[in-house]
Design a protein around this motif. Structure first.
Motif, PDB file in Angstrom:
ATOM      1  N   VAL A 226       0.869  -1.172   0.000  1.00 48.88           N
ATOM      2  CA  VAL A 226       0.000   0.000   0.000  1.00 48.88           C
ATOM      3  C   VAL A 226       0.902   1.216   0.000  1.00 48.88           C
ATOM      4  N   TRP A 227       0.504   2.263  -0.734  1.00 49.25           N
ATOM      5  CA  TRP A 227       1.299   3.473  -0.681  1.00 49.25           C
ATOM      6  C   TRP A 227       0.435   4.645  -0.290  1.00 49.25           C
ATOM      7  N   TYR A 228       1.110   5.596   0.354  1.00 49.71           N
ATOM      8  CA  TYR A 228       0.473   6.756   0.955  1.00 49.71           C
ATOM      9  C   TYR A 228       1.191   8.011   0.479  1.00 49.71           C
ATOM     10  N   ARG A 229       0.501   9.111   0.635  1.00 54.50           N
ATOM     11  CA  ARG A 229       1.106  10.420   0.385  1.00 54.50           C
ATOM     12  C   ARG A 229       0.893  11.211   1.671  1.00 54.50           C
ATOM     13  N   LEU A 230       1.948  11.852   2.149  1.00 56.10           N
ATOM     14  CA  LEU A 230       1.832  12.635   3.362  1.00 56.10           C
ATOM     15  C   LEU A 230       2.718  13.854   3.300  1.00 56.10           C
ATOM     16  N   GLN A 231       2.364  14.837   4.102  1.00 55.51           N
ATOM     17  CA  GLN A 231       3.129  16.069   4.171  1.00 55.51           C
ATOM     18  C   GLN A 231       4.120  15.949   5.325  1.00 55.51           C
ATOM     19  N   LEU A 232       5.411  16.030   5.018  1.00 56.51           N
ATOM     20  CA  LEU A 232       6.441  15.972   6.059  1.00 56.51           C
ATOM     21  C   LEU A 232       6.651  17.334   6.706  1.00 56.51           C
ATOM     22  N   LEU A 233       6.669  18.355   5.878  1.00 56.86           N
ATOM     23  CA  LEU A 233       6.794  19.751   6.302  1.00 56.86           C
ATOM     24  C   LEU A 233       5.858  20.558   5.410  1.00 56.86           C
ATOM     25  N   PRO A 234       5.497  21.763   5.796  1.00 54.24           N
ATOM     26  CA  PRO A 234       4.634  22.558   4.915  1.00 54.24           C
ATOM     27  C   PRO A 234       5.203  22.623   3.487  1.00 54.24           C
ATOM     28  N   GLY A 235       4.388  22.153   2.542  1.00 53.90           N
ATOM     29  CA  GLY A 235       4.788  22.172   1.132  1.00 53.90           C
ATOM     30  C   GLY A 235       5.677  21.024   0.699  1.00 53.90           C
ATOM     31  N   LEU A 236       6.127  20.167   1.633  1.00 55.44           N
ATOM     32  CA  LEU A 236       7.006  19.046   1.306  1.00 55.44           C
ATOM     33  C   LEU A 236       6.239  17.734   1.490  1.00 55.44           C
ATOM     34  N   TYR A 237       5.866  17.127   0.379  1.00 55.14           N
ATOM     35  CA  TYR A 237       5.104  15.877   0.388  1.00 55.14           C
ATOM     36  C   TYR A 237       6.011  14.723   0.027  1.00 55.14           C
ATOM     37  N   ARG A 238       5.626  13.547   0.502  1.00 60.47           N
ATOM     38  CA  ARG A 238       6.427  12.357   0.241  1.00 60.47           C
ATOM     39  C   ARG A 238       5.513  11.162   0.035  1.00 60.47           C
ATOM     40  N   THR A 239       5.907  10.288  -0.877  1.00 59.47           N
ATOM     41  CA  THR A 239       5.214   9.011  -1.040  1.00 59.47           C
ATOM     42  C   THR A 239       5.873   8.010  -0.111  1.00 59.47           C
ATOM     43  N   TRP A 240       5.059   7.213   0.546  1.00 57.55           N
ATOM     44  CA  TRP A 240       5.535   6.211   1.482  1.00 57.55           C
ATOM     45  C   TRP A 240       4.920   4.885   1.068  1.00 57.55           C
ATOM     46  N   VAL A 241       5.763   3.909   0.741  1.00 57.85           N
ATOM     47  CA  VAL A 241       5.301   2.585   0.308  1.00 57.85           C
ATOM     48  C   VAL A 241       5.596   1.593   1.428  1.00 57.85           C
ATOM     49  N   THR A 242       4.544   0.868   1.856  1.00 55.97           N
ATOM     50  CA  THR A 242       4.733  -0.134   2.890  1.00 55.97           C
ATOM     51  C   THR A 242       4.277  -1.501   2.384  1.00 55.97           C
ATOM     52  N   GLU A 243       4.857  -2.517   2.973  1.00 54.51           N
ATOM     53  CA  GLU A 243       4.464  -3.895   2.680  1.00 54.51           C
ATOM     54  C   GLU A 243       4.095  -4.575   3.990  1.00 54.51           C
ATOM     55  N   ILE A 244       2.978  -5.279   3.985  1.00 52.02           N
ATOM     56  CA  ILE A 244       2.609  -6.101   5.133  1.00 52.02           C
ATOM     57  C   ILE A 244       3.464  -7.357   5.046  1.00 52.02           C
ATOM     58  N   ARG A 245       4.313  -7.558   6.031  1.00 53.65           N
ATOM     59  CA  ARG A 245       5.284  -8.650   5.982  1.00 53.65           C
ATOM     60  C   ARG A 245       4.828  -9.912   6.698  1.00 53.65           C
ATOM     61  N   HIS A 246       4.022  -9.746   7.718  1.00 59.48           N
ATOM     62  CA  HIS A 246       3.650 -10.908   8.527  1.00 59.48           C
ATOM     63  C   HIS A 246       2.275 -10.640   9.124  1.00 59.48           C
ATOM     64  N   VAL A 247       1.397 -11.627   9.086  1.00 52.39           N
ATOM     65  CA  VAL A 247       0.058 -11.491   9.655  1.00 52.39           C
ATOM     66  C   VAL A 247      -0.272 -12.727  10.484  1.00 52.39           C
ATOM     67  N   GLN A 248      -0.663 -12.517  11.718  1.00 49.56           N
ATOM     68  CA  GLN A 248      -1.236 -13.553  12.571  1.00 49.56           C
ATOM     69  C   GLN A 248      -2.634 -13.040  12.913  1.00 49.56           C
ATOM     70  N   PRO A 249      -3.656 -13.519  12.204  1.00 45.35           N
ATOM     71  CA  PRO A 249      -5.006 -12.959  12.369  1.00 45.35           C
ATOM     72  C   PRO A 249      -5.432 -12.828  13.823  1.00 45.35           C
ATOM     73  N   GLN A 250      -5.972 -11.659  14.131  1.00 46.63           N
ATOM     74  CA  GLN A 250      -6.468 -11.277  15.451  1.00 46.63           C
ATOM     75  C   GLN A 250      -5.384 -11.312  16.533  1.00 46.63           C
ATOM     76  N   GLU A 251      -4.127 -11.322  16.103  1.00 53.51           N
ATOM     77  CA  GLU A 251      -3.027 -11.295  17.058  1.00 53.51           C
ATOM     78  C   GLU A 251      -2.021 -10.191  16.735  1.00 53.51           C
ATOM     79  N   SER A 252      -1.535 -10.139  15.481  1.00 54.13           N
ATOM     80  CA  SER A 252      -0.555  -9.111  15.130  1.00 54.13           C
ATOM     81  C   SER A 252      -0.363  -9.047  13.626  1.00 54.13           C
ATOM     82  N   PHE A 253       0.196  -7.918  13.193  1.00 53.70           N
ATOM     83  CA  PHE A 253       0.717  -7.809  11.833  1.00 53.70           C
ATOM     84  C   PHE A 253       1.867  -6.817  11.844  1.00 53.70           C
ATOM     85  N   ILE A 254       2.735  -6.968  10.873  1.00 48.86           N
ATOM     86  CA  ILE A 254       3.923  -6.119  10.763  1.00 48.86           C
ATOM     87  C   ILE A 254       3.922  -5.454   9.396  1.00 48.86           C
TER      88      ILE A 254
END
Length: 155
Positions: free
Chosen positions: A55-83
């Motif tokens: 999943v990728w996101y767009r966020l503002q780090l500083l006023p006028g400075l935006y960045r794309t952030w790409v994350t990957e779900i690496r591990h899932v234990q349903p109803q216990e945890s995810f990374i």
């Protein structure tokens, strides 16, 4: 490279299944992120989380400075945890473990454990002290408050 850690836990007045259902939907991250970051889910698979999901996101780090952030779900234990781990973004390293523990049939403990490092060591450490650490504290404080509003959390 200097690694940093952040931990936070709170108890929500909802069953484990409801907590999992909320946190396992990437689009819900918008609701628990401070509005001034202008955070938005920009793309990827918006279905319930699974290992390998990107999943990728767009966020503002500083006023006028935006960045794309790409994350990957690496591990899932349903109803216990995810990374989730950063694949591309503002950090040199980012790993965020989300954990869930049933306290009672109507209460769930939700925990965050983040390990991260900034680029450009040692200069990144100055940025960490002046900006990144206070920003993390602000983001996770907002997250706590948003969860209290939504789920009547116990603090």
């Amino acid at each position: 490279m200097q690694l940093h850690e952040f931990r936070q836990s709170q108890i929500l007045r909802i069953p484990l299944a409801e907590a999992w259902a909320f946190f396992s939907q990437p689009a819900n991250l918008n609701e628990i992120t401070p509005p001034d970051m202008r955070f938005e889910v920009a793309g990827g698979d918006m279905s319930s989380i699974y290992a390998g999901q990107v999943v990728w996101y767009r966020l503002q780090l500083l006023p006028g400075l935006y960045r794309t952030w790409v994350t990957e779900i690496r591990h899932v234990q349903p109803q216990e945890s995810f990374i989730d781990e950063q694949r591309f973004g503002p950090y040199r390293f980012w790993q965020h473990r989300h954990s869930f523990k049933e306290v009672s049939p109507t209460q769930t403990e939700v925990s965050d454990h983040v390990i991260y490092a900034l680029p450009f060591w040692p200069f990144g450490e100055v940025v960490h002290t002046l900006y990144v650490k206070p920003m993390h504290e602000k983001v996770f404080r907002y997250r706590r408050e948003a969860l209290v509003r939504r789920f009547s959390a116990l603090d």
